[in-house]
Design an enzyme around this catalytic site. Structure first.
Site: not given
Ligand code: PLP
Length: 396
Positions: A269, A36
């Site tokens: 700045y 994601k």
């Molecule tokens: C439902 C879910 N599973 C797994 C993960 C993976 O987490 P991490 O990056 O801490 O391994 C996330 C990340 O936000 C998540 O929302």
């Protein structure tokens, strides 16, 4: 690339991190790298295609849009959509053969309404995060509604640790989390399917428990499926747990110009940094619009020709400035023409500057440093299989 600012993505390191997981958990019922948020900033289409070549069969996204993008570019793996959906979203999920992670009764209604043939789902329970998912008390009713349902097939049960970094401890929030995980294991039993719960912190803590031969622990109650995010990108969120991970992204740029300042002159700045001596300043073409957080003004360092140098003055939208006075002392600046600068990651001398360090200074977290790297920063893929990624991103 007219501006040589880029994020170098080392595919060999990604493959290494995946291998660490595959060899540590050969019997895991489910290994679903989270891609994601543009694969935590690394380029989701490219990484998804590459992960498939490593034998990865499941990929996790948040948005339906993210899943659609992967499908559009030919990703065949099972795509889990974690965010939920409305009726229209349910149609898209089914049309593009994605697997919804169902978190509400309404979503079950949507799927029953639009599914023409049985649709596979994962069912999510809330074990303390209080964000998404059914309450454990709803398990029995869900079982009755979904058992032998003609439209919906529950393939797996899901939960998410809200305190994964501390998952081993039996104090405070961790004790509560472990109690809830224990309870979840119990209510999951009648479903007789696998469940997944572990993010990177959970996975790393599980490795620790195994090394310490601790048999009685909720993390060991069952063979939890794995959903690693941060760790596949090379970072370990659990201090004190050893795991051989290699950082995948290095954020790099090339010096734009050098400025010679007299003692007493200021930089950028607001003139927040004043030269104590005659100084040489390197102007680097990356700024907060590229995801380098402005809060790091006068706080952080970068690697310049193998040397850590301080960032001085306020970070601009498109530039930041480094005090390279000591690094170039006694040298002709001509030799630093096109000098590479590493904002985080590895330089060509083998030095490493961690985004974890920057995150600490920015009152942020490593996840945010990686996902912040902006859209206008090109991702450059390196490693043995880079040509596969570059050449094989074809559309469906
Ligand atoms: C439902 C879910 N599973 C797994 C993960 C993976 O987490 P991490 O990056 O801490 O391994 C996330 C990340 O936000 C998540 O929302």
């Amino acid at each position: 690339m007219y501006r040589r600012t880029f994020a170098e993505i080392n595919l060999d390191h990604l493959a290494h991190n995946i291998r660490v997981l595959q060899t540590s958990f050969p019997d895991a019922p489910f290994l679903c790298p989270m891609v994601k948020a543009n694969a935590y900033g690394h380029g989701d289409v490219q990484l998804a295609r590459f992960l498939e070549t490593l034998g990865i069969k499941h990929l996790g996204v948040c948005l339906i849009e993210e899943g659609l993008l992967l499908r559009h570019f030919g990703v065949k793996a099972e795509i889990l959509v974690f965010r939920g959906f409305d009726r229209e979203g349910a149609e898209k999920i089914i049309q593009y053969r994605m697997t919804p992670v169902v978190t509400t009764w309404e979503q079950i209604d949507h799927l029953e309404e639009v599914a023409k043939s049985p649709v596979n789902i994962h069912l999510k329970f809330d074990t303390g995060m209080n964000r998404l998912g059914f309450r454990p008390e709803e398990a029995q009713k869900l079982y009755e509604r979904l058992w032998q349902n003609k439209k919906i097939r529950v393939k797996a049960l899901v939960t998410h640790l809200y305190n994964g970094e501390d998952a081993i401890s039996d104090q405070g929030n961790s004790a509560d989390q472990l109690r809830r995980l224990h309870q979840a294991s119990e209510i999951f039993k009648p479903f007789e399917i696998f469940s997944h719960a572990l993010n990177s912190a959970g996975i790393l803590n599980l490795l620790k428990l195994r090394k310490e031969h601790k048999a009685e622990h909720p993390l060991l109650l069952q063979n939890w499926g794995l959903r690693p995010g941060l760790m596949i990108y090379g970072y370990n969120p659990v201090p004190g747990v050893n795991c051989d991970l290699k950082p995948v992204m290095s954020l790099k740029s090339v010096v734009n110009t050098f400025r010679h300042l007299k003692a007493g002159e200021t930089v950028s700045y607001g003139g927040t940094w004043k030269a104590k001596q005659d100084s040489v300043i390197a102007v680097v073409p990356i700024g907060y619009a590229d995801g380098y957080h402005r809060i790091l003004s006068n706080q952080s360092h970068a690697l310049f020709n193998g040397v850590r140098v301080p960032l001085v003055g306020n970070i601009c939208m498109d530039y930041l400035m480094l005090d390279v006075t000591e690094a170039v002392r006694g040298k002709d600046l001509v030799q630093y023409k096109d000098q590479e600068v590493v904002l985080f990651g590895q330089d060509s001398f083998g030095n490493f500057l961690s985004p974890e360090e920057l995150a600490g200074k920015a009152k942020s977290i490593t996840w945010e440093m990686l996902t912040s790297v902006g859209e206008r920063v090109p991702r450059v893929y390196t490693g043995a299989d880079a040509s596969f990624v570059i050449e094989n991103v074809g559309g469906e």
